[in-house]
Scaffold this active site. Structure first.
Site, PDB file in Angstrom:
ATOM      1  N   TYR A 165      -1.434  -0.417  10.443  1.00  0.00           N
ATOM      2  CA  TYR A 165      -1.655  -1.056   9.136  1.00  0.00           C
ATOM      3  C   TYR A 165      -0.427  -0.869   8.246  1.00  0.00           C
ATOM      4  O   TYR A 165       0.079  -1.814   7.632  1.00  0.00           O
ATOM      5  CB  TYR A 165      -2.905  -0.441   8.501  1.00  0.00           C
ATOM      6  N   SER A 174       0.833  -1.199   0.000  1.00  0.00           N
ATOM      7  CA  SER A 174       0.000   0.000   0.000  1.00  0.00           C
ATOM      8  C   SER A 174       0.865   1.246   0.000  1.00  0.00           C
ATOM      9  O   SER A 174       1.964   1.257   0.566  1.00  0.00           O
ATOM     10  CB  SER A 174      -0.863  -0.017   1.267  1.00  0.00           C
ATOM     11  N   LYS A 197       2.358  -3.630   6.546  1.00  0.00           N
ATOM     12  CA  LYS A 197       2.733  -3.684   5.123  1.00  0.00           C
ATOM     13  C   LYS A 197       4.251  -3.573   4.982  1.00  0.00           C
ATOM     14  O   LYS A 197       4.869  -4.323   4.221  1.00  0.00           O
ATOM     15  CB  LYS A 197       2.048  -2.556   4.340  1.00  0.00           C
TER      16      LYS A 197
HETATM   17  N1  UFG Z   1     -12.062  11.963   3.552  1.00  0.00           N
HETATM   18  C1  UFG Z   1     -13.051  12.833   3.952  1.00  0.00           C
HETATM   19  N2  UFG Z   1     -14.132  12.314   4.619  1.00  0.00           N
HETATM   20  C2  UFG Z   1     -14.266  10.976   4.881  1.00  0.00           C
HETATM   21  C3  UFG Z   1     -13.243  10.105   4.465  1.00  0.00           C
HETATM   22  C4  UFG Z   1     -12.158  10.639   3.806  1.00  0.00           C
HETATM   23  O1  UFG Z   1     -12.968  14.047   3.732  1.00  0.00           O
HETATM   24  O2  UFG Z   1     -15.276  10.580   5.494  1.00  0.00           O
HETATM   25  C5  UFG Z   1     -10.911  12.533   2.811  1.00  0.00           C
HETATM   26  C6  UFG Z   1      -9.573  12.336   3.513  1.00  0.00           C
HETATM   27  O3  UFG Z   1      -9.300  13.411   4.371  1.00  0.00           O
HETATM   28  C7  UFG Z   1      -8.618  12.273   2.322  1.00  0.00           C
HETATM   29  C8  UFG Z   1      -9.469  11.643   1.214  1.00  0.00           C
HETATM   30  O4  UFG Z   1     -10.812  11.812   1.591  1.00  0.00           O
HETATM   31  O5  UFG Z   1      -8.238  13.559   1.925  1.00  0.00           O
HETATM   32  C9  UFG Z   1      -9.210  10.158   1.031  1.00  0.00           C
HETATM   33  O6  UFG Z   1      -9.352   9.518   2.276  1.00  0.00           O
HETATM   34  P1  UFG Z   1      -9.427   7.927   2.383  1.00  0.00           P
HETATM   35  O7  UFG Z   1      -9.654   7.588   3.816  1.00  0.00           O
HETATM   36  O8  UFG Z   1     -10.416   7.411   1.405  1.00  0.00           O
HETATM   37  O9  UFG Z   1      -7.976   7.466   1.891  1.00  0.00           O
HETATM   38  P2  UFG Z   1      -6.528   7.703   2.537  1.00  0.00           P
HETATM   39  O10 UFG Z   1      -5.622   8.040   1.409  1.00  0.00           O
HETATM   40  O11 UFG Z   1      -6.540   8.691   3.625  1.00  0.00           O
HETATM   41  O12 UFG Z   1      -6.151   6.286   3.097  1.00  0.00           O
HETATM   42  C10 UFG Z   1      -6.409   5.117   2.323  1.00  0.00           C
HETATM   43  C11 UFG Z   1      -6.402   3.937   3.278  1.00  0.00           C
HETATM   44  C12 UFG Z   1      -5.018   3.679   3.749  1.00  0.00           C
HETATM   45  C13 UFG Z   1      -4.143   3.477   2.551  1.00  0.00           C
HETATM   46  C14 UFG Z   1      -4.190   4.694   1.667  1.00  0.00           C
HETATM   47  C15 UFG Z   1      -3.345   4.541   0.433  1.00  0.00           C
HETATM   48  O13 UFG Z   1      -7.250   4.181   4.382  1.00  0.00           O
HETATM   49  O14 UFG Z   1      -4.993   2.541   4.545  1.00  0.00           O
HETATM   50  O15 UFG Z   1      -5.523   4.927   1.274  1.00  0.00           O
HETATM   51  O16 UFG Z   1      -3.677   3.364  -0.205  1.00  0.00           O
HETATM   52  F1  UFG Z   1      -2.890   3.305   2.948  1.00  0.00           F
END
Ligand code: UFG
Length: 323
Positions: A128, A104, A132
């Site tokens: 997590y 990841s 990885k």
């Molecule tokens: N976000 C919101 N509201 C929400 C959820 C997310 O505004 O309810 C925003 C976050 O702040 C971020 C974007 O949407 O800016 C994406 O957030 P995600 O949680 O969908 O994805 P992340 O990149 O933060 O994390 C995910 C996984 C990790 C992984 C990563 C890269 O949760 O475990 O992608 O693969 F490592």
């Protein structure tokens, strides 16, 4: 392919898409203990694979050594796609030393500089991510100790979308942690509003930026990786190698929400919030090490297919009662 690792999202979402591609296109066989996955998803994957879906699943627990031995004795495998732990010993004793491990982009932590390349410094900022990093390190050790092993570590960026058929897609249990499953649940009326985590970042519109990849392109990346490992004509020397899997395009939360509203015709109400420890931006450098994958799909298709899945399956693989 199996299922004893700790990332529930990958079990329930990314894995079915990768498995569907592997079963249909390279006649893969799935081993899964169904501990935290859905038998309905397996059934749908088999349906999507048509003729190849028959006899493509065994309920096997990786911790059951004799069941795993039996599985490997019955079928001669050229390679394994690894969604779990506890694999290498049995694989080697059956002469299968080709491995694709699903890692990841979280191994880059909060990258100081974006876009990321495969050389961006590694950092674990959550448990997590640490698992990885740790398994990547084990893979490197396996290769060092026996160079016959050929291993590809795929570092996923943000997989979204769903299978274009609408039969398989993302179905997190409980309150979704990730953006698009939350958005889809707002769209089908299961949640009132999306909380946007941060609008004061130094990004194009102040909201977080990510590199979203259609989950079908992600699955294609696995097939490309397997082919690279198994290509008898390849002169490339493969040891233990890393490939980022993303598109090289950064999309903000608000851009994603707007694209989803357009695809679904639904208004997604938003409220402001903050998630501690969130990264501002994370995306990859296009043209990095690059596995042979030119992503077919953009944000529009990701949102189209996410909505197609969500509207056909508002409660995922379950029912209103099971949620
Ligand atoms: N976000 C919101 N509201 C929400 C959820 C997310 O505004 O309810 C925003 C976050 O702040 C971020 C974007 O949407 O800016 C994406 O957030 P995600 O949680 O969908 O994805 P992340 O990149 O933060 O994390 C995910 C996984 C990790 C992984 C990563 C890269 O949760 O475990 O992608 O693969 F490592």
């Amino acid at each position: 392919m199996s299922n004893n690792s700790g990332d529930r999202r990958s079990r329930l979402y990314r894995k079915p898409h990768c498995v569907a591609a592997a079963v249909r296109r390279i006649h893969g066989v799935v081993a899964d203990n169904l501990d935290n996955s859905s038998a309905v998803a397996i059934k749908r994957v088999q349906e999507l694979a048509g003729e190849f879906g028959k006899n493509s699943f065994r309920q096997v627990d990786l911790r059951d050594r004799s069941a795993l031995e039996k599985f490997f004795s019955e079928i001669k495998f050229d390679a394994v796609i690894h969604f779990a732990g506890l694999k290498a010993v049995v694989m080697a004793s059956h002469g299968c030393k080709n491995l694709v491990f699903s890692s990841s982009a979280t191994v880059y932590g909060w990258p100081k500089e974006v876009p990321c390349t495969e050389e961006t410094p590694l950092a674990a900022v959550n448990p997590y991510g640490r698992t990885k990093l740790f398994i990547e390190e084990i893979c490197r050790g396996v290769h060092r100790s026996d160079p016959e092993w050929k291993i590809i570590l795929l570092r996923y960026f943000n997989p979204v979308g769903a299978h274009p058929s609408g039969h398989i897609g993302e179905d997190p249990r409980g309150i979704p942690n990730n953006l698009m499953p939350f958005v889809q649940q707002v769209a089908v009326g299961r949640r009132p509003a999306l909380t946007v985590f941060g609008n004061d970042y130094s990004t194009k519109d102040g909201t977080g930026v990510r590199d979203y990849i259609h989950v079908v392109d992600l699955a294609d990346g696995h097939i490309a990786a397997l082919r690279k490992l198994s290509d008898p004509n390849s002169t490339a020397v493969i040891g233990c190698e890393v490939y980022n899997l993303g598109t090289g395009k950064g999309t903000s939360v608000l851009e994603m929400v707007t694209a989803f509203e357009k695809a679904s015709g639904k208004k997604i109400p938003i409220v402001a919030g903050r998630r501690p420890g969130d990264a501002e931006s994370c995306m990859l450098q296009k043209g990095g090490a690059g596995i042979e994958l030119e992503g077919k799909y953009g944000i529009e298709e990701m949102c189209r297919d996410q909505w197609n899945w969500a509207s056909k399956n508002p409660y995922g693989y379950g029912s209103p009662e099971s949620n």
